[in-house]
Every structure is written in C-alpha cells, then in structure tokens.
Design a protein around this motif. Structure first.
Motif, PDB file in Angstrom:
ATOM      1  N   GLN A 219       0.826  -1.198   0.000  1.00 23.78           N
ATOM      2  CA  GLN A 219       0.000   0.000   0.000  1.00 23.78           C
ATOM      3  C   GLN A 219       0.860   1.247   0.000  1.00 23.78           C
ATOM      4  N   ILE A 220       0.265   2.314  -0.491  1.00 23.77           N
ATOM      5  CA  ILE A 220       0.884   3.630  -0.476  1.00 23.77           C
ATOM      6  C   ILE A 220       0.084   4.467   0.512  1.00 23.77           C
ATOM      7  N   VAL A 221       0.705   4.802   1.630  1.00 25.63           N
ATOM      8  CA  VAL A 221       0.070   5.601   2.672  1.00 25.63           C
ATOM      9  C   VAL A 221       0.692   6.996   2.609  1.00 25.63           C
ATOM     10  N   ASP A 222      -0.109   7.954   2.189  1.00 28.07           N
ATOM     11  CA  ASP A 222       0.420   9.278   1.835  1.00 28.07           C
ATOM     12  C   ASP A 222       1.517   9.044   0.785  1.00 28.07           C
ATOM     13  N   SER A 223       2.773   9.240   1.086  1.00 31.65           N
ATOM     14  CA  SER A 223       3.835   8.973   0.118  1.00 31.65           C
ATOM     15  C   SER A 223       4.726   7.825   0.564  1.00 31.65           C
ATOM     16  N   THR A 224       4.318   7.100   1.587  1.00 31.42           N
ATOM     17  CA  THR A 224       5.105   5.993   2.120  1.00 31.42           C
ATOM     18  C   THR A 224       4.606   4.670   1.543  1.00 31.42           C
ATOM     19  N   ILE A 225       5.530   3.859   1.072  1.00 30.51           N
ATOM     20  CA  ILE A 225       5.191   2.553   0.504  1.00 30.51           C
ATOM     21  C   ILE A 225       5.474   1.468   1.523  1.00 30.51           C
ATOM     22  N   ILE A 226       4.516   0.581   1.685  1.00 27.46           N
ATOM     23  CA  ILE A 226       4.613  -0.509   2.650  1.00 27.46           C
ATOM     24  C   ILE A 226       4.355  -1.825   1.929  1.00 27.46           C
ATOM     25  N   TYR A 227       5.185  -2.817   2.195  1.00 25.55           N
ATOM     26  CA  TYR A 227       5.021  -4.158   1.629  1.00 25.55           C
ATOM     27  C   TYR A 227       4.892  -5.188   2.739  1.00 25.55           C
ATOM     28  N   ALA A 228       4.126  -6.227   2.462  1.00 30.11           N
ATOM     29  CA  ALA A 228       4.163  -7.405   3.315  1.00 30.11           C
ATOM     30  C   ALA A 228       5.521  -8.076   3.138  1.00 30.11           C
ATOM     31  N   ASP A 229       6.026  -8.672   4.202  1.00 33.75           N
ATOM     32  CA  ASP A 229       7.333  -9.325   4.126  1.00 33.75           C
ATOM     33  C   ASP A 229       7.364 -10.399   3.038  1.00 33.75           C
ATOM     34  N   SER A 230       6.246 -11.054   2.827  1.00 37.76           N
ATOM     35  CA  SER A 230       6.201 -12.178   1.892  1.00 37.76           C
ATOM     36  C   SER A 230       6.369 -11.759   0.433  1.00 37.76           C
ATOM     37  N   VAL A 231       6.209 -10.468   0.133  1.00 37.89           N
ATOM     38  CA  VAL A 231       6.299 -10.026  -1.263  1.00 37.89           C
ATOM     39  C   VAL A 231       7.452  -9.055  -1.500  1.00 37.89           C
ATOM     40  N   LYS A 232       8.168  -8.684  -0.460  1.00 37.36           N
ATOM     41  CA  LYS A 232       9.276  -7.740  -0.616  1.00 37.36           C
ATOM     42  C   LYS A 232      10.303  -8.294  -1.597  1.00 37.36           C
ATOM     43  N   GLY A 233      10.747  -7.428  -2.502  1.00 40.67           N
ATOM     44  CA  GLY A 233      11.728  -7.826  -3.488  1.00 40.67           C
ATOM     45  C   GLY A 233      11.127  -8.477  -4.725  1.00 40.67           C
ATOM     46  N   ARG A 234       9.848  -8.814  -4.678  1.00 42.64           N
ATOM     47  CA  ARG A 234       9.198  -9.461  -5.818  1.00 42.64           C
ATOM     48  C   ARG A 234       8.082  -8.606  -6.412  1.00 42.64           C
ATOM     49  N   PHE A 235       7.345  -7.901  -5.556  1.00 41.90           N
ATOM     50  CA  PHE A 235       6.232  -7.071  -5.995  1.00 41.90           C
ATOM     51  C   PHE A 235       6.629  -5.605  -5.908  1.00 41.90           C
TER      52      PHE A 235
ATOM     53  N   ILE B 205       4.676  -1.792  -6.001  1.00 47.38           N
ATOM     54  CA  ILE B 205       3.458  -0.994  -6.060  1.00 47.38           C
ATOM     55  C   ILE B 205       3.809   0.400  -6.562  1.00 47.38           C
ATOM     56  N   SER B 206       2.939   0.959  -7.355  1.00 45.70           N
ATOM     57  CA  SER B 206       3.097   2.327  -7.821  1.00 45.70           C
ATOM     58  C   SER B 206       1.717   2.929  -7.965  1.00 45.70           C
ATOM     59  N   GLY B 207       1.683   4.228  -8.061  1.00 44.69           N
ATOM     60  CA  GLY B 207       0.391   4.872  -8.236  1.00 44.69           C
ATOM     61  C   GLY B 207       0.407   6.292  -7.742  1.00 44.69           C
ATOM     62  N   ASP B 208      -0.775   6.853  -7.674  1.00 45.46           N
ATOM     63  CA  ASP B 208      -0.929   8.250  -7.291  1.00 45.46           C
ATOM     64  C   ASP B 208      -2.254   8.379  -6.554  1.00 45.46           C
ATOM     65  N   ASN B 209      -2.190   8.628  -5.257  1.00 46.15           N
ATOM     66  CA  ASN B 209      -3.419   8.737  -4.467  1.00 46.15           C
ATOM     67  C   ASN B 209      -4.270   9.920  -4.896  1.00 46.15           C
ATOM     68  N   VAL B 210      -3.651  10.957  -5.401  1.00 45.38           N
ATOM     69  CA  VAL B 210      -4.405  12.124  -5.862  1.00 45.38           C
ATOM     70  C   VAL B 210      -5.169  11.783  -7.134  1.00 45.38           C
ATOM     71  N   LYS B 211      -4.522  11.053  -8.027  1.00 45.96           N
ATOM     72  CA  LYS B 211      -5.168  10.639  -9.281  1.00 45.96           C
ATOM     73  C   LYS B 211      -6.038   9.411  -9.094  1.00 45.96           C
ATOM     74  N   ARG B 212      -5.969   8.792  -7.906  1.00 47.07           N
ATOM     75  CA  ARG B 212      -6.823   7.636  -7.591  1.00 47.07           C
ATOM     76  C   ARG B 212      -6.500   6.438  -8.482  1.00 47.07           C
ATOM     77  N   VAL B 213      -5.229   6.185  -8.677  1.00 43.00           N
ATOM     78  CA  VAL B 213      -4.810   4.996  -9.417  1.00 43.00           C
ATOM     79  C   VAL B 213      -3.708   4.283  -8.646  1.00 43.00           C
ATOM     80  N   VAL B 214      -3.705   2.974  -8.731  1.00 44.65           N
ATOM     81  CA  VAL B 214      -2.660   2.189  -8.085  1.00 44.65           C
ATOM     82  C   VAL B 214      -2.412   0.938  -8.915  1.00 44.65           C
ATOM     83  N   PHE B 215      -1.156   0.547  -8.989  1.00 42.79           N
ATOM     84  CA  PHE B 215      -0.747  -0.594  -9.803  1.00 42.79           C
ATOM     85  C   PHE B 215       0.096  -1.543  -8.953  1.00 42.79           C
ATOM     86  N   LEU B 216       0.105  -2.798  -9.347  1.00 45.26           N
ATOM     87  CA  LEU B 216       0.932  -3.785  -8.662  1.00 45.26           C
ATOM     88  C   LEU B 216       1.614  -4.653  -9.706  1.00 45.26           C
ATOM     89  N   GLN B 217       2.921  -4.552  -9.778  1.00 47.43           N
ATOM     90  CA  GLN B 217       3.722  -5.405 -10.638  1.00 47.43           C
ATOM     91  C   GLN B 217       4.190  -6.591  -9.808  1.00 47.43           C
TER      92      GLN B 217
END
Length: 123
Positions: free
Chosen positions: A56-72, A74-86
């Motif tokens: 998740q992107i909280v304000d401008s801080t990105i947080i990952y679950a430990d299980s996906v770190k280094g593999r997933f 996240i990107s996006g823009d909370n102002v534009k209301r878009v979020v992506f997950l590679q």
C-alpha cells in the motif's frame, strides 16, 4: 459513489509475472473528488484464508508485506486515484483474490474495496 475497478490478474506459472491495475471513480473516489485519499493499495485472500495486506501507499510511504518484498512493486498516485501492482517471481502461495483498497474521507477515513480479481499461480 465510490468505485474501485480492478483489472489484470489471471493465470501464471511459478516464476512468472502479472500486473494489476486499479482506478477509483465516483463522487468519493473520482480524481476530482474533494475527499482526501489517505492510502491506496492491494490486499489478497487465499482460499480458506483471511484477507491480508500485500502492498500500500500511505500518503507517500510505501509498505510491503514481508512475503512479497523484493518481488512485488506498487506504484500509483493517491491524488489521481490509481494504483498498480507489478508482481514478479510469482509463487503458488501468491494465489488468491486480490482486492484494491482505498481509505478516504473528509473528516474521518472510510475503507473502500474493489470487487477483487483472481490471481492463480501454478507450480
């Protein structure tokens, strides 16, 4: 009023990649809304399991679950209301329904959810 529409997902082999996209719309989650979006991100729920935070992107801080770190990623823009997950280097344990999530409000924050998109990783 508040719609989160997901796209992407599907079937991949272990070690493969998938992309997820989510766009907010409506009077609360549309790009022109006066509601402030505190966070946007992704949760998932495996069969028989509980819903868990993936990234998740909280304000401008990105947080990952430990299980996906280094593999997933996240990107996006909370102002534009878009979020992506590679999602790269997928594992069978990544299988589940992935939900787009947003927390938004004016005086208090409310959680909003997309309908979910299935991700299946075969071994």
């Amino acid at each position: 009023q508040a719609v989160l529409k997901e796209s992407g997902g599907g079937l991949a082999q272990a070690g493969g990649s998938l992309n997820l996209s989510c766009t907010g719309s409506g009077s609360i989650l549309g790009p022109g809304s006066s509601f402030s979006v505190k966070s946007m991100g992704w949760y998932r729920q495996a069969p028989g399991g509980e819903r868990e935070m993936v990234a998740q992107i909280v304000d401008s801080t990105i947080i990952y679950a430990d299980s996906v770190k280094g593999r997933f990623t996240i990107s996006g823009d909370n102002v534009k209301r878009v979020v992506f997950l590679q999602m790269n280097s997928l594992k069978p344990e990544d299988t589940g329904v992935y939900f787009c999530h947003a927390r938004a409000g004016i005086f208090s924050q409310v959680d909003y959810w997309g309908q979910g998109t299935q991700v299946t990783v075969s071994s």
